[in-house]
Structure formats: C-alpha cells, structure tokens
Design an enzyme around this catalytic site. Structure first.
Site, PDB file in Angstrom:
ATOM      1  N   LYS A   1       0.848  -1.203   0.000  1.00 30.00           N
ATOM      2  CA  LYS A   1       0.000   0.000   0.000  1.00 30.00           C
ATOM      3  C   LYS A   1       0.870   1.234   0.000  1.00 30.00           C
ATOM      4  CE  LYS A   1      -4.006  -1.082   2.828  1.00 30.00           C
ATOM      5  NZ  LYS A   1      -4.602  -0.597   4.053  1.00 30.00           N
TER       6      LYS A   1
ATOM      7  N   SER B   1      -6.857   8.519   9.855  1.00 31.25           N
ATOM      8  CA  SER B   1      -5.617   9.003   9.237  1.00 31.25           C
ATOM      9  C   SER B   1      -5.915   9.573   7.855  1.00 31.25           C
ATOM     10  CB  SER B   1      -4.607   7.867   9.118  1.00 31.25           C
ATOM     11  OG  SER B   1      -4.273   7.384  10.386  1.00 31.25           O
TER      12      SER B   1
HETATM   13  P1  ADP Z   1      -7.140   4.409  10.104  1.00 26.69           P
HETATM   14  O1  ADP Z   1      -8.380   3.547  10.105  1.00 26.69           O
HETATM   15  O2  ADP Z   1      -7.304   5.733  10.769  1.00 26.69           O
HETATM   16  O3  ADP Z   1      -6.421   4.477   8.797  1.00 26.69           O
HETATM   17  P2  ADP Z   1      -5.399   2.350  11.204  1.00 26.69           P
HETATM   18  O4  ADP Z   1      -5.565   1.392  10.105  1.00 26.69           O
HETATM   19  O5  ADP Z   1      -4.023   2.744  11.555  1.00 26.69           O
HETATM   20  O6  ADP Z   1      -6.143   3.726  11.056  1.00 26.69           O
HETATM   21  O7  ADP Z   1      -6.206   1.853  12.476  1.00 26.69           O
HETATM   22  C1  ADP Z   1      -5.692   1.124  13.516  1.00 26.69           C
HETATM   23  C2  ADP Z   1      -6.762   0.922  14.555  1.00 26.69           C
HETATM   24  O8  ADP Z   1      -7.102   2.162  15.162  1.00 26.69           O
HETATM   25  C3  ADP Z   1      -8.086   0.348  14.041  1.00 26.69           C
HETATM   26  O9  ADP Z   1      -8.562  -0.559  14.996  1.00 26.69           O
HETATM   27  C4  ADP Z   1      -8.982   1.540  13.964  1.00 26.69           C
HETATM   28  O10 ADP Z   1     -10.346   1.181  14.090  1.00 26.69           O
HETATM   29  C5  ADP Z   1      -8.498   2.332  15.157  1.00 26.69           C
HETATM   30  N1  ADP Z   1      -8.793   3.744  15.054  1.00 26.69           N
HETATM   31  C6  ADP Z   1      -8.402   4.593  14.088  1.00 26.69           C
HETATM   32  N2  ADP Z   1      -8.856   5.847  14.315  1.00 26.69           N
HETATM   33  C7  ADP Z   1      -9.559   5.776  15.480  1.00 26.69           C
HETATM   34  C8  ADP Z   1     -10.316   6.734  16.245  1.00 26.69           C
HETATM   35  N3  ADP Z   1     -10.437   7.997  15.860  1.00 26.69           N
HETATM   36  N4  ADP Z   1     -10.894   6.307  17.388  1.00 26.69           N
HETATM   37  C9  ADP Z   1     -10.788   5.015  17.771  1.00 26.69           C
HETATM   38  N5  ADP Z   1     -10.127   4.066  17.091  1.00 26.69           N
HETATM   39  C10 ADP Z   1      -9.521   4.428  15.957  1.00 26.69           C
END
Ligand code: ADP
Length: 158
Positions: free
Chosen positions: A41, A128
């Site tokens: 990715k 993100s």
């Molecule tokens: P994103 O979904 O933001 O691209 P990641 O793939 O890095 O982020 O997510 C990693 C974990 O963090 C996942 O379990 C996702 O659901 C959780 N997560 C991401 N943003 C939040 C948020 N704002 N509040 C709670 N959990 C979050």
C-alpha cells in the site's frame, strides 16, 4: 504480565489512536503499538517516520513499546507473548471488517483474543485518511494529531 497489541498502519498516528492506546495502557501491563509496514500500500509517511512519531509521543511511557511488523499479526503476537489484540471501533462501518479480521485471527490462533474499545465521541470521526485530506487542502489539523506531525504534514503539503 498481560501484553496487548494495538495494530494499525498509523499513517500518521492521530489523537483517536492515541486515545485508544492510552486507555488500553490503563488496563494491561504492556502495550505494543504494532505498525504495519504495508509494502503493497502506498503510505504518505515512511515506516521509519510512522514509528518515530509514535515513539516520540510515548517516550515517557515505559509500558508502551513501538515496533514495526511485516508478518502475520498472529506470528508477531506470539513473538511478544501477547494474548490480546486491541482495536478501536468508530462506527458500524468499522465493525464489518474488524469482525472478519478478529474471526480470522482467532481461527489462526485460538489463544489470541481481540478486544474492541469504542472510540471516544470527540474522536469518533477521526481517521488518518481524513487527516491527510484536511492537511492536503490546507485545513487545520491542530489538536487532531501530535504537534510534531502537524508540522510534518504542513511541510509535505506546501
Ligand atoms: P485508520 O483507520 O485511521 O487508517 P489504522 O488502520 O491505523 O487507522 O487503524 C488502527 C486501529 O485504530 C483500528 O482498529 C482503527 O479502528 C483504530 N482507530 C483509528 N482511528 C480511530 C479513532 N479515531 N478512534 C478510535 N479508534 C480508531
């Protein structure tokens, strides 16, 4: 000692992730923030930068460890003797993929449990990708990401 893993791509880490990691660190002895390398990715930040931002933010917290990984999460968990995967749930839309992933991981290693934590309401809309989009169009990401990342984002999108 109970070890829990918070996996993600963290491209970049947001206050939403940080909220989940800190809440998890109140429940378990050691938290491993596992940053997925994501070789297939395209990411905005390199794996080195994504790890560095998290390390810098949690540098005073000894029970939070940051590691990158490019293997199956179940293998990574075994290596660190972790029995728990922590995931954040923002909305019903998160549920479907997370439910599938939790079942898959449980199938691969039945001793591994996935625990879900509800996003705090003030960060429930935060991702993100939203951060990157706001920054790209010159919007204000202050208070949504650590200060260091705010600066790096501004530098990327000048
Ligand atoms: P994103 O979904 O933001 O691209 P990641 O793939 O890095 O982020 O997510 C990693 C974990 O963090 C996942 O379990 C996702 O659901 C959780 N997560 C991401 N943003 C939040 C948020 N704002 N509040 C709670 N959990 C979050």
């Amino acid at each position: 000692m109970t070890v829990a893993i918070c996996p993600g791509s963290y491209d970049p880490i947001t206050m939403g992730h940080i909220d989940i990691i800190e809440r998890a660190s109140n429940l378990y002895d050691r938290i491993i923030v596992a940053v997925a390398t994501q070789p297939r990715k395209e990411t905005l930040f390199s794996i080195e930068d994504r790890v560095k931002f998290i390390l810098n933010y949690f540098k005073k917290n000894d029970c939070i460890i940051v590691e990158s990984f490019d293997t199956l999460l179940v293998k990574f968990a075994k290596k660190y003797k972790a029995k728990i995967i922590i995931k954040g749930l923002r909305a019903v839309t998160d549920f479907e993929t997370e439910f599938q992933m939790a079942q898959l991981n449980h199938e691969l290693d039945p001793s591994l449990e996935t625990i879900f934590m509800m996003a705090s309401p003030k960060y429930a809309y935060l991702s993100s990708s939203a951060i990157k989009e706001i920054a790209q169009y010159g919007g204000n990401v202050k208070d949504l990401v650590p200060q260091e990342i705010e600066k790096e984002l501004m530098a990327k999108f000048v």
